[in-house]
Motif scaffolding. Structure first.
Motif, mmCIF file in Angstrom:
data_model
loop_
_atom_site.group_PDB
_atom_site.id
_atom_site.type_symbol
_atom_site.label_atom_id
_atom_site.label_comp_id
_atom_site.label_asym_id
_atom_site.label_seq_id
_atom_site.Cartn_x
_atom_site.Cartn_y
_atom_site.Cartn_z
ATOM 1 N N LEU A 12 43.981 90.625 93.756
ATOM 2 C CA LEU A 12 45.140 89.632 94.133
ATOM 3 C C LEU A 12 44.609 88.698 95.364
ATOM 4 O O LEU A 12 43.659 89.043 95.887
ATOM 5 C CB LEU A 12 46.251 90.359 94.612
ATOM 6 N N VAL A 13 45.189 87.552 95.458
ATOM 7 C CA VAL A 13 44.874 86.828 96.555
ATOM 8 C C VAL A 13 44.750 87.642 97.927
ATOM 9 O O VAL A 13 45.987 88.451 98.142
ATOM 10 C CB VAL A 13 45.734 85.642 96.868
ATOM 11 N N GLU A 185 54.595 86.366 91.548
ATOM 12 C CA GLU A 185 54.283 86.242 92.823
ATOM 13 C C GLU A 185 52.941 86.393 93.372
ATOM 14 O O GLU A 185 52.682 86.371 94.535
ATOM 15 C CB GLU A 185 55.312 87.374 93.586
ATOM 16 N N ASP A 186 52.061 86.697 92.508
ATOM 17 C CA ASP A 186 50.732 86.984 92.730
ATOM 18 C C ASP A 186 49.774 86.201 93.402
ATOM 19 O O ASP A 186 48.639 86.536 93.694
ATOM 20 C CB ASP A 186 49.861 87.729 91.468
ATOM 21 N N GLY A 187 50.270 84.966 93.326
ATOM 22 C CA GLY A 187 49.605 83.745 93.896
ATOM 23 C C GLY A 187 48.182 83.485 92.897
ATOM 24 O O GLY A 187 47.312 82.603 93.261
ATOM 25 N N ILE A 188 48.166 84.216 91.649
ATOM 26 C CA ILE A 188 47.067 83.666 90.712
ATOM 27 C C ILE A 188 47.695 82.796 89.699
ATOM 28 O O ILE A 188 47.037 81.869 89.337
ATOM 29 C CB ILE A 188 46.561 84.971 90.090
ATOM 30 N N HIS A 189 48.986 83.262 89.008
ATOM 31 C CA HIS A 189 49.391 82.672 88.049
ATOM 32 C C HIS A 189 50.338 81.684 88.655
ATOM 33 O O HIS A 189 50.926 81.762 89.710
ATOM 34 C CB HIS A 189 50.389 83.684 87.142
ATOM 35 N N ASP A 190 50.574 80.560 87.801
ATOM 36 C CA ASP A 190 51.416 79.394 88.240
ATOM 37 C C ASP A 190 52.726 79.653 87.914
ATOM 38 O O ASP A 190 53.247 80.010 86.651
ATOM 39 C CB ASP A 190 51.040 78.246 87.311
ATOM 40 N N PRO A 191 53.790 79.909 89.085
ATOM 41 C CA PRO A 191 55.337 80.432 88.831
ATOM 42 C C PRO A 191 55.991 79.301 88.102
ATOM 43 O O PRO A 191 56.948 79.511 87.702
ATOM 44 C CB PRO A 191 55.301 80.634 90.309
ATOM 45 N N ALA A 192 55.387 77.777 88.156
ATOM 46 C CA ALA A 192 56.189 77.005 87.435
ATOM 47 C C ALA A 192 56.013 76.995 85.915
ATOM 48 O O ALA A 192 56.767 76.302 85.294
ATOM 49 C CB ALA A 192 55.657 75.611 88.128
#
Ligand code: HEC
Ligand code: HEC
Ligand code: HEC
Ligand code: HEC
Length: 335
Positions: A12-13, A185-192
């Protein structure tokens, strides 16, 4: 890519934990070097390192006098504290400044509560030095077509544990509650992206796989062995198979730790030869200088372990070969 490490294994980030220590303005210089060269161990207490800001850890050491601490910091303290903390290019004065900083932090910190990271550090992942090592490590091993590099191909031995960057992707540097966040929420995938909301959180996706006590809590070696997963070897050619090589390399370890057995089999089930040879390791037994300090700093085995493979805290998975228990005087071997 001829590597089977898939996205779920990616770290994760990084949370900017290295900023976690309270600011002790009087030792700003020491603080900077501390964060670069010492935090990997002293931020987490790995291998028994006294933790920054933890009064209980430091009190008995401080009681021995500052000169004794300077000496340990400069010369190292076996088995796990390396000379100069591995920062061999730092001057003696710089190292002493770090010790001053650590001592000040211990006197300012309490045994439990205040040693915690500042809330600021947890709130947002700050893309700083921390973010850098990952892409490099991931990108470096360029998959190539041909399999076996000639053992003599590589030139000079790799440099020893000269300190470049702290391995901030080591999972041990992340606060417990921050691991394996849901995809949104993981900062890797695009939440949009709607698809993100359909993805299982890692914990749910991993639930059916053989468990492990650390990392992302999956025993990936067993998962492949028991065919619970069968990752595709080549992105394009679905029928391509790995070149699995069953060759163990034993690395003798000075001191009391069991020797390290490096298994080619478990690695080549996941990785191409070119992921390691020759960029990370010269393919010749004993030709590489490997040390724990280098590993903790994200070099050698630490390019992967603690990031995309089981973390460095699992000492016994690597240090798996018991030593000959005969006392040195009666041992047959001459070394
Ligand atoms: C690879 C891990 C590691 C790194 C990197 C590291 N340390 Fe340590 N350090 C340890 C461990 C483990 C101990 C506990 C040694 C013991 O008491 O057996 C320790 C102990 C110490 C002590 C106390 C020594 C004593 O006499 O009790 C000082 C001071 C210290 N480290 C300073 C530093 C400084 C300064 C740096 C960075 C420049 C650094 N360390 C980097 C692992 C590390
Ligand atoms: C995960 C990293 C990694 C991968 C992948 C890997 N190796 Fe290695 N290899 C090593 C390490 C570590 C050593 C030991 C080097 C040392 O002792 O200094 C080594 C040693 C060797 C040696 C020297 C053996 C000896 O007895 O001198 C050969 C040959 C070799 N590897 C070939 C290969 C081939 C062929 C592949 C692919 C099928 C491969 N390696 C994949 C890490 C790797
Ligand atoms: C990913 C594999 C791996 C893990 C996990 C691991 N080690 Fe090591 N360790 C190594 C290798 C490789 C060496 C170098 C052996 C050599 O000299 O060739 C080493 C060397 C050492 C040494 C000898 C001194 C030095 O720095 O070279 C000590 C002490 C040590 N490890 C302690 C530990 C402890 C304590 C843990 C658990 C916190 C641990 N190791 C976890 C691979 C590992
Ligand atoms: C290029 C990445 C990479 C490097 C470099 C690397 N490893 Fe690994 N290692 C892996 C992966 C991936 C696995 C399988 C997944 C896992 O166990 O987390 C693995 C598994 C292992 C296992 C198997 C554990 C088991 O359950 O059977 C051992 C032991 C191990 N590594 C030791 C080492 C040592 C020692 C070194 C350094 C000499 C090293 N590795 C370097 C990626 C790497």
């Amino acid at each position: 890519m001829k590597t089977r490490m898939h996205t779920l294994l990616l770290p994760l980030v990084a949370v900017a934990l290295l900023n976690a220590a309270p600011a002790y303005a009087q030792a700003a210089k020491g603080k900077a070097l501390y964060e670069k060269s010492c935090a990997a161990c002293h931020g987490t207490g790995i291998a028994g390192a006294p933790k920054l800001g933890n009064a209980d850890d430091w009190a008995p050491r401080i009681a021995r006098g500052i000169n004794s601490l300077y000496e340990s910091a400069l010369k190292g303290k076996p088995p796990a504290m390396p000379p100069k903390g591995g920062a061999m290019d730092a001057s003696d004065a710089d190292i002493k400044a770090v010790v001053d900083y650590m001592v000040a932090a211990a006197k300012g910190g309490s045994s439990k509560a205040e040693a915690k990271p500042a809330p600021k550090a947890e709130a947002k992942p700050e893309p700083k030095a921390e973010a850098k090592p990952a892409p490099k490590a991931e990108a470096k091993p360029e998959p190539k077509a041909e399999a076996a590099p000639a053992p003599a191909a590589a030139a000079a031995p790799a440099p020893g544990p000269s300190v470049a960057e702290v391995n901030a992707f080591n999972r041990l540097l992340k606060p417990i509650g921050k691991r394996n966040l849901p995809p949104t929420e993981d900062g890797i995938h695009d939440p949009a992206n709607d698809g993100t909301h359909a993805l299982q959180p890692p914990r749910a996706a991993f639930a059916a796989l053989p468990p492990a006590p650390s990392g992302n809590n999956v025993n990936w070696v067993k998962a492949i062995e028991t065919q619970r997963i069968n990752p595709r070897w080549d992105k394009i050619d679905g029928s391509a198979a790995p070149v699995v090589m069953d060759l163990n390399i034993v690395r003798e370890v000075k001191g009391s730790m069991p020797d390290v057995v490096y298994p080619h089999k478990q690695h080549t089930e996941w990785l191409d030869c070119s992921n390691c040879h020759p960029a990370i390791f010269i393919p010749q037994k004993g030709a590489n200088q490997i040390s724990m300090a280098a590993i903790l700093l994200g070099q050698k085995c630490g390019v992967c372990h603690g990031k995309v493979a089981f973390p460095v805290s699992e000492c016994r998975l690597c240090h798996s070969k018991k030593k000959d228990l005969l006392p040195a005087s009666t041992a047959q071997k001459s070394n």
